[in-house]
Write an enzyme that holds these catalytic residues in place. Structure first.
Site, PDB file in Angstrom:
ATOM      1  N   SER A 125      16.172 -39.591  24.510  1.00  0.00           N
ATOM      2  CA  SER A 125      15.154 -39.425  23.486  1.00  0.00           C
ATOM      3  C   SER A 125      14.812 -37.984  23.288  1.00  0.00           C
ATOM      4  CB  SER A 125      13.735 -40.029  24.068  1.00  0.00           C
ATOM      5  OG  SER A 125      13.341 -39.287  25.274  1.00  0.00           O
ATOM      6  N   LYS A 126      14.196 -37.609  22.142  1.00  0.00           N
ATOM      7  CA  LYS A 126      13.798 -36.239  21.735  1.00  0.00           C
ATOM      8  C   LYS A 126      12.191 -36.082  22.142  1.00  0.00           C
ATOM      9  CE  LYS A 126      14.690 -32.968  18.108  1.00  0.00           C
ATOM     10  NZ  LYS A 126      15.246 -32.055  18.804  1.00  0.00           N
ATOM     11  N   ALA A 127      12.082 -36.290  23.449  1.00  0.00           N
ATOM     12  CA  ALA A 127      10.563 -35.966  24.011  1.00  0.00           C
ATOM     13  C   ALA A 127      10.021 -34.919  24.177  1.00  0.00           C
ATOM     14  CB  ALA A 127      10.480 -37.087  25.408  1.00  0.00           C
TER      15      ALA A 127
ATOM     16  N   TYR B  68      11.439 -30.719  26.808  1.00  0.00           N
ATOM     17  CA  TYR B  68      11.791 -29.130  26.449  1.00  0.00           C
ATOM     18  C   TYR B  68      11.048 -28.170  27.455  1.00  0.00           C
ATOM     19  CZ  TYR B  68      14.131 -30.966  22.392  1.00  0.00           C
ATOM     20  OH  TYR B  68      15.326 -31.493  21.782  1.00  0.00           O
TER      21      TYR B  68
END
Length: 299
Positions: free
Chosen positions: A167-169, A173
């Site tokens: 996922s681009k959670a 990051y």
């Protein structure tokens, strides 16, 4: 003033001080009034996903794929976006027209609201916002041709059973920021991250490719995001009859690589000239892929 100068000026303005419109939960709000409460679940517990999308010559690059990935990321974090996917695509197009962004960036973001301040907040609202602004290339043309210097980070990408790695959670990051900050303090441009097994994974905000003997190699995305630009570059390479291999590579794989480059929405295709003591050239394959990618997105 030319577009590049205007874009440069925009980059100097803090994001909370800009003018324009942002779409939030079904309505357009003035940019400076587009705020959320400090006690929202996304801020405190990381229940937040996002996308980064490019606009080239007034055309949104792979809008469908990006918005579909946004919905998949939300699903993986147990967030149910309260709008149909086609409506979000339509609003994204509408917003870029309202903002008159011809070459720039789009940031859709989804987060859990402020109704609950606890680990369990399954019945809290899911919010969505979309913003767009002019944005030139992440690196200047001179810097791209010069190539970047990387160092290997001490932080590693987590395993799929310890985090929603596909996922681009937002929370995933944090170690990227820490890695990049440390790299910059040491005089590097970015950091290369290994995964939990010690294999090469990616840079802090971009996928990575290697070239040797006129072939391309790239880490298999089994514990990090399979980037949309990454897929695009693989497709371009295959059309050019360049052999592409996805696999698991230890850092010593770098020893006899001739070319290295990163791919991503922000970096597009950017060469790497060194990773710690390993040196590379900005060679024929990298230059060809940059040329073909630019032709595709700007035609």
């Amino acid at each position: 003033m030319n577009l590049n100068f205007n874009s440069l000026i925009m980059q100097m303005i803090p994001f909370d001080k800009r003018d324009g419109l942002i779409w939030i939960n079904g309505e357009y709000r003035n940019w400076k009034d587009s705020t959320v409460h400090v006690l929202n679940h996304g801020l405190h517990y990381g229940s937040c996903v996002f996308e980064g999308i490019r606009i080239y010559n007034g055309k949104i690059f792979k809008l469908d794929q990006h918005i579909e990935r946004l919905y998949e990321s939300a699903r993986l974090l147990d967030l149910e976006i309260p709008y149909e996917i086609d409506d979000v695509k339509r609003v994204t197009l509408e917003l870029t027209n309202k903002q008159k962004v011809n070459d720039g960036y789009i940031r859709p973001v989804v987060w859990r609201g402020s109704e609950k301040m606890a680990i369990s907040a399954i019945d809290a609202t899911t919010n969505i916002a979309i913003a767009t602004w002019p944005w030139p290339s992440y690196f200047s043309p001179d810097k791209i041709l010069e190539g970047l210097k990387l160092t290997i980070s001490d932080w590693v990408r987590p395993s799929p059973n310890s985090a929603p790695t596909n996922s681009k959670a937002a929370g995933l990051y944090m170690i990227c920021s820490l890695s990049k900050h440390e790299a910059e303090r040491k005089g590097f441009d970015d950091a290369l991250m290994l995964d939990y097994r010690g294999y090469i994974a990616e840079a802090t905000g971009a996928n990575i490719f290697f070239s040797k003997d006129k072939k391309i190699f790239t880490p298999k995305p089994d514990c990090f995001l399979d980037g949309i630009t990454r897929k695009t570059v693989i497709d371009i390479a295959k059309k050019l009859k360049i052999h592409v291999e996805e696999g698991h590579y230890k850092p010593d794989f770098l020893e006899d690589c001739q070319e290295v480059f990163m791919t991503g929405t922000a970096v597009e295709i950017t060469p790497v000239i060194s990773i710690n003591n390993y040196k590379f050239q900005v060679g024929e394959i990298t230059r060809l892929l940059i040329k073909e990618f630019n032709n595709m997105v700007k035609s």
